[in-house]
Scaffold this motif. Structure first.
Motif, mmCIF file in Angstrom:
data_model
loop_
_atom_site.group_PDB
_atom_site.id
_atom_site.type_symbol
_atom_site.label_atom_id
_atom_site.label_comp_id
_atom_site.label_asym_id
_atom_site.label_seq_id
_atom_site.Cartn_x
_atom_site.Cartn_y
_atom_site.Cartn_z
ATOM 1 N N MET A 1 0.725 -1.075 0.140
ATOM 2 C CA MET A 1 0.027 0.143 -0.200
ATOM 3 C C MET A 1 0.910 1.144 0.019
ATOM 4 N N ARG A 5 -1.728 6.556 -0.380
ATOM 5 C CA ARG A 5 -2.927 5.536 -0.363
ATOM 6 C C ARG A 5 -3.479 5.341 1.194
ATOM 7 N N SER A 6 -2.363 5.094 2.165
ATOM 8 C CA SER A 6 -2.893 4.845 3.418
ATOM 9 C C SER A 6 -3.250 5.970 4.444
ATOM 10 N N SER A 9 -8.834 8.512 3.328
ATOM 11 C CA SER A 9 -9.994 7.796 3.801
ATOM 12 C C SER A 9 -10.644 7.004 2.766
ATOM 13 N N PRO A 10 -11.404 5.879 2.799
ATOM 14 C CA PRO A 10 -12.183 5.320 1.666
ATOM 15 C C PRO A 10 -12.933 6.315 0.784
ATOM 16 N N ARG A 13 -10.441 8.327 -1.312
ATOM 17 C CA ARG A 13 -9.967 7.451 -2.400
ATOM 18 C C ARG A 13 -11.218 7.448 -3.457
ATOM 19 N N ALA A 59 -16.299 0.167 2.487
ATOM 20 C CA ALA A 59 -15.153 0.663 2.840
ATOM 21 C C ALA A 59 -14.260 -0.213 3.099
ATOM 22 N N GLU A 60 -14.203 -1.355 3.444
ATOM 23 C CA GLU A 60 -12.941 -2.340 3.693
ATOM 24 C C GLU A 60 -12.458 -2.649 2.281
ATOM 25 N N ASP A 63 -10.318 -0.146 1.017
ATOM 26 C CA ASP A 63 -9.021 -0.486 1.241
ATOM 27 C C ASP A 63 -8.193 -1.422 0.914
ATOM 28 N N SER A 64 -8.999 -2.431 0.456
ATOM 29 C CA SER A 64 -8.113 -3.591 0.034
ATOM 30 C C SER A 64 -7.641 -3.685 -1.531
ATOM 31 N N ASN A 66 -6.124 -1.374 -4.906
ATOM 32 C CA ASN A 66 -5.176 -0.405 -5.520
ATOM 33 C C ASN A 66 -5.987 0.565 -6.268
ATOM 34 N N ASP A 67 -5.397 1.781 -6.603
ATOM 35 C CA ASP A 67 -6.060 3.018 -7.031
ATOM 36 C C ASP A 67 -6.563 2.475 -8.797
#
Length: 158
Positions: A1, A5-6, A9-10, A13, A59-60, A63-64, A66-67
């Motif tokens: 990550m 990105r980290s 927030s979702p 992103r 949301a998860e 987070d899992s 990539n862009d």
């Protein structure tokens, strides 16, 4: 990550992915559809979905991935809306809603991959993607998947 990105927030992103899509000349035609409805991030939603107007993203899940995968998912949900899938293919959903959705996903996902040879938008691992459906429309894919399901075969896994 990545570090950036980290730090986002979702929701941030998702907004960044949407702006990236609108800014890409390849997706100029999607800009108006991207502005229709609301985009909501929901904890606990396993992936993403649309009700034909609004879009919902886990949301998860955000987070899992990539862009490039997130851009692919946003394009995917937007194409469901653009093609009016919930209306056009309602007769298929009445027969089998799960298989109808999977058939729509296969068609859209092949289109996204073909549009993005440079990797601007990709799809997350596990997306419905199978080259045997190239050149088919949703009805054709649905018919094949239904036949396979009736015969006890595969083809219905996401």
């Amino acid at each position: 990550m990545s570090n950036l990105r980290s730090q986002l927030s979702p929701e941030q992103r998702l907004q960044r992915a949407t702006v990236g899509i609108v800014s890409n000349p390849r997706y100029t035609a999607l800009a108006s559809v991207l502005m229709i409805g609301k985009r909501t991030v929901m904890p606990g939603l396993p992936t993403a979905m649309t009700d034909g107007l609004n879009e919902y993203y886990g949301a998860e899940f955000i987070d899992s991935i990539n862009d490039a995968e997130l851009r692919g998912v946003v394009i995917h949900e937007t194409k469901h809306k653009m093609y009016r899938h919930l209306t056009i293919w309602q007769h298929l959903a009445k027969q089998n809603a799960d298989i109808a959705n999977i058939a729509m996903d296969y068609v859209i996902n092949l289109e996204i991959i073909a549009e993005n040879p440079d990797g601007f938008a990709t799809l997350p691992k596990g997306a419905c993607l199978d080259d045997r459906f190239k050149g088919m429309d949703t009805q054709q894919v649905f018919t094949l998947l239904m036949r396979e399901a009736e015969e006890g075969g595969g083809g219905t896994g996401i």
